[in-house]
Scaffold this motif. Structure first.
Motif, PDB file in Angstrom:
ATOM      1  N   GLN A 106       0.758  -1.127  -0.144  1.00  0.00           N
ATOM      2  CA  GLN A 106       0.005  -0.062   0.103  1.00  0.00           C
ATOM      3  C   GLN A 106       0.851   1.105   0.063  1.00  0.00           C
ATOM      4  O   GLN A 106       0.524   2.382  -0.738  1.00  0.00           O
ATOM      5  N   ILE A 107       1.841   1.233   0.998  1.00  0.00           N
ATOM      6  CA  ILE A 107       2.796   2.217   0.784  1.00  0.00           C
ATOM      7  C   ILE A 107       3.572   2.681  -0.540  1.00  0.00           C
ATOM      8  O   ILE A 107       3.486   3.713  -1.022  1.00  0.00           O
ATOM      9  N   THR A 108       4.022   1.405  -1.059  1.00  0.00           N
ATOM     10  CA  THR A 108       4.415   1.469  -2.415  1.00  0.00           C
ATOM     11  C   THR A 108       3.718   1.989  -3.283  1.00  0.00           C
ATOM     12  O   THR A 108       4.144   2.923  -4.204  1.00  0.00           O
ATOM     13  N   ALA A 109       2.328   1.406  -3.598  1.00  0.00           N
ATOM     14  CA  ALA A 109       1.481   1.959  -4.412  1.00  0.00           C
ATOM     15  C   ALA A 109       0.987   3.245  -4.436  1.00  0.00           C
ATOM     16  O   ALA A 109       0.916   4.172  -5.431  1.00  0.00           O
ATOM     17  N   ASN A 110       1.021   3.747  -3.235  1.00  0.00           N
ATOM     18  CA  ASN A 110       0.544   5.239  -2.907  1.00  0.00           C
ATOM     19  C   ASN A 110       2.097   6.332  -3.272  1.00  0.00           C
ATOM     20  O   ASN A 110       1.534   7.244  -3.945  1.00  0.00           O
ATOM     21  N   SER A 111       3.206   5.719  -3.029  1.00  0.00           N
ATOM     22  CA  SER A 111       4.200   6.444  -3.536  1.00  0.00           C
ATOM     23  C   SER A 111       4.295   6.582  -5.001  1.00  0.00           C
ATOM     24  O   SER A 111       4.655   7.655  -5.491  1.00  0.00           O
ATOM     25  N   LEU A 112       4.185   5.324  -5.837  1.00  0.00           N
ATOM     26  CA  LEU A 112       4.286   5.358  -7.273  1.00  0.00           C
ATOM     27  C   LEU A 112       3.205   6.243  -7.545  1.00  0.00           C
ATOM     28  O   LEU A 112       3.357   6.973  -8.742  1.00  0.00           O
ATOM     29  N   LYS A 113       2.031   6.323  -7.223  1.00  0.00           N
ATOM     30  CA  LYS A 113       0.888   7.021  -7.766  1.00  0.00           C
ATOM     31  C   LYS A 113       1.191   8.713  -7.840  1.00  0.00           C
ATOM     32  O   LYS A 113       0.771   9.329  -8.660  1.00  0.00           O
ATOM     33  N   TYR A 114       1.747   8.969  -6.833  1.00  0.00           N
ATOM     34  CA  TYR A 114       2.142  10.472  -6.704  1.00  0.00           C
ATOM     35  C   TYR A 114       3.663  10.954  -7.089  1.00  0.00           C
ATOM     36  O   TYR A 114       3.935  12.092  -6.636  1.00  0.00           O
ATOM     37  N   THR A 115       4.320  10.107  -7.609  1.00  0.00           N
ATOM     38  CA  THR A 115       5.587  10.307  -7.802  1.00  0.00           C
ATOM     39  C   THR A 115       5.841  10.667  -9.557  1.00  0.00           C
ATOM     40  O   THR A 115       5.297   9.647 -10.040  1.00  0.00           O
ATOM     41  N   LYS A 116       6.178  11.694 -10.038  1.00  0.00           N
ATOM     42  CA  LYS A 116       6.180  11.943 -11.360  1.00  0.00           C
ATOM     43  C   LYS A 116       7.300  11.306 -11.804  1.00  0.00           C
ATOM     44  O   LYS A 116       8.203  10.634 -11.352  1.00  0.00           O
ATOM     45  N   GLU A 117       7.254  11.247 -13.332  1.00  0.00           N
ATOM     46  CA  GLU A 117       8.249  10.401 -14.061  1.00  0.00           C
ATOM     47  C   GLU A 117       9.726  11.004 -13.885  1.00  0.00           C
ATOM     48  O   GLU A 117      10.012  12.171 -13.714  1.00  0.00           O
ATOM     49  N   GLY A 118      10.391   9.905 -13.866  1.00  0.00           N
ATOM     50  CA  GLY A 118      11.879  10.503 -13.282  1.00  0.00           C
ATOM     51  C   GLY A 118      12.227  10.583 -11.832  1.00  0.00           C
ATOM     52  O   GLY A 118      13.385  10.841 -11.651  1.00  0.00           O
ATOM     53  N   GLY A 119      11.389  10.167 -11.084  1.00  0.00           N
ATOM     54  CA  GLY A 119      11.536  10.381  -9.620  1.00  0.00           C
ATOM     55  C   GLY A 119      12.280   9.272  -9.131  1.00  0.00           C
ATOM     56  O   GLY A 119      12.791   8.407  -9.760  1.00  0.00           O
ATOM     57  N   GLN A 120      12.319   9.189  -7.693  1.00  0.00           N
ATOM     58  CA  GLN A 120      12.898   8.076  -7.216  1.00  0.00           C
ATOM     59  C   GLN A 120      12.268   7.767  -5.849  1.00  0.00           C
ATOM     60  O   GLN A 120      11.628   8.349  -5.177  1.00  0.00           O
ATOM     61  N   LEU A 121      12.485   6.252  -5.600  1.00  0.00           N
ATOM     62  CA  LEU A 121      11.798   5.721  -4.292  1.00  0.00           C
ATOM     63  C   LEU A 121      12.974   4.868  -3.665  1.00  0.00           C
ATOM     64  O   LEU A 121      13.708   4.059  -4.180  1.00  0.00           O
ATOM     65  N   SER A 122      13.185   5.515  -2.626  1.00  0.00           N
ATOM     66  CA  SER A 122      14.424   4.862  -1.824  1.00  0.00           C
ATOM     67  C   SER A 122      13.829   4.305  -0.328  1.00  0.00           C
ATOM     68  O   SER A 122      12.886   4.587   0.225  1.00  0.00           O
ATOM     69  N   VAL A 123      14.649   3.213   0.002  1.00  0.00           N
ATOM     70  CA  VAL A 123      14.346   2.622   1.342  1.00  0.00           C
ATOM     71  C   VAL A 123      15.509   2.550   2.163  1.00  0.00           C
ATOM     72  O   VAL A 123      16.502   2.194   1.762  1.00  0.00           O
ATOM     73  N   SER A 124      15.430   3.054   3.431  1.00  0.00           N
ATOM     74  CA  SER A 124      16.440   2.762   4.323  1.00  0.00           C
ATOM     75  C   SER A 124      15.812   2.114   5.800  1.00  0.00           C
ATOM     76  O   SER A 124      14.796   2.062   5.960  1.00  0.00           O
ATOM     77  N   PHE A 125      16.863   1.656   6.740  1.00  0.00           N
ATOM     78  CA  PHE A 125      16.768   0.805   7.442  1.00  0.00           C
ATOM     79  C   PHE A 125      17.314   1.562   8.793  1.00  0.00           C
ATOM     80  O   PHE A 125      18.725   1.999   8.457  1.00  0.00           O
TER      81      PHE A 125
END
Length: 345
Positions: free
Chosen positions: A236-255
């Motif tokens: 759900q978090i990933t889908a929501n992030s992709l929905k509102y991220t424009k082309e050429g953007g970035q999704l990063s994950v940290s721990f």
């Protein structure tokens, strides 16, 4: 209530009265001469009987007034029944009336909660129907305009629309099962990085089509959770992030990890969230300015993620700056005995 019922209620008083009068009569009889003692016994018993009878009869009519008013209120019924109850005549009646008023308040609260849940359910169903109709309409439009187009192109587009429908159905399924969560979970060691990779594979086509770059630390981070429910939260978090991220953007994950908890943070370079909407993104059905202007949304994704996280003993927090980023963190408190924790929920 008739007089015989009232006498039955006063039976213990009658037994006490009889015992006392027997004791007094015996004392009077043995304390004097036979003639005077007998007359004294008759006199005392007669006076006491008359006084006791007056007490019983007066009490009956006094109590009957209360019961008559109570019967009228019961016959009338309605939501204002408790407010119309007669004034109590003694401390016992006052306690009973307080109990009735408390039960009525609890009943009203439960009824209101059921009404609210039904309204929320209806709102979700309506918004879900509107959302699922979009890929269906797009599929029909694709069929009607398929002439002269490559088969692979059509199949690819159909897969996209089916993926959207599948996402809607999955969300509805988890929404319907959220109340039965306690019967459907299994806690074990879960590898967060692997769940995140599985989520990226699930939305790989959207990553590719929007040219969104994915970056994740190569760190082995394990937590105690239910893999199926936690995977849904991450999806759900990933889908929501992709929905509102424009082309050429970035999704990063940290721990991250400290003495109290482990944290998994998913950050996107999307359009962000307005400051006035930030505190409400986990509310049921809330879509905010982005949900109204960017795309159709049920406003249930982050709500479900938050509720399921809490049921798993985790938590979600969000940070965002409009036009720059959105950062959503899953918190995993370090609890020694998860079974003990779940026994208390």
């Amino acid at each position: 209530m008739n007089f015989s019922h009232y006498l039955m209620d006063k039976r213990y008083f009658g037994m006490l009265y009889a015992a006392l009068m027997l004791f007094v009569s015996v004392i009077l009889y043995i304390s004097g001469s036979a003639n005077s003692s007998a007359s004294n016994v008759v006199y005392v018993n007669t006076v006491c009987f008359v006084l006791a009878a007056l007490y019983i009869v007066t009490g009956y009519f006094y109590r009957k007034m209360f019961l008559r008013e109570l019967t009228v209120v019961i016959d009338q019924g309605g939501d204002t029944m408790v407010a119309a109850l007669p004034a109590p005549q003694n401390a016992e009646q006052a306690l009973y009336l307080q109990l009735i008023a408390k039960l009525q308040r609890e009943h009203s609260q439960q009824m209101q909660q059921l009404v609210n849940e039904k309204r929320d359910h209806q709102d979700f169903i309506m918004s879900w129907i509107h959302e699922v109709k979009l890929p269906i309409a797009a599929s029909r439009l694709l069929i009607s305009n398929s002439g002269g187009k490559d088969v692979d192109f059509i199949v690819d587009k159909f897969e996209d629309e089916l993926g959207k429908i599948d996402g809607c159905v999955e969300q509805a399924l988890y929404y319907s099962r959220i109340d039965s969560f306690s019967r459907d979970y299994f806690i074990n060691e879960v590898q967060l990085g692997q769940l995140m990779k599985d989520s990226v594979k699930k939305y790989a086509k959207l990553f590719i089509n929007k040219h969104i770059r994915f970056v994740m630390e190569e760190t082995r981070c394990e937590v105690q959770s239910d893999s199926k429910w936690l995977a849904f939260i991450i999806d759900q978090i990933t889908a929501n992030s992709l929905k509102y991220t424009k082309e050429g953007g970035q999704l990063s994950v940290s721990f991250e990890e400290d003495g109290k908890e482990k944290r998994m943070t998913i950050t996107d370079t999307g359009i962000g969230i307005a400051s006035e909407d930030l505190s409400r993104v986990f509310e049921k059905g809330f879509t905010g300015a982005n949900g109204r202007t960017q795309s159709k949304s049920t406003g249930m994704g982050l709500y479900l993620a938050k509720q399921l996280a809490l049921k798993l003993g985790h938590d979600l927090s969000i940070q965002s700056e409009e036009g720059r980023f959105t950062k959503l963190t899953i918190h995993f408190p370090k609890i020694r005995n998860y079974n003990e924790w779940y026994g208390n929920i």
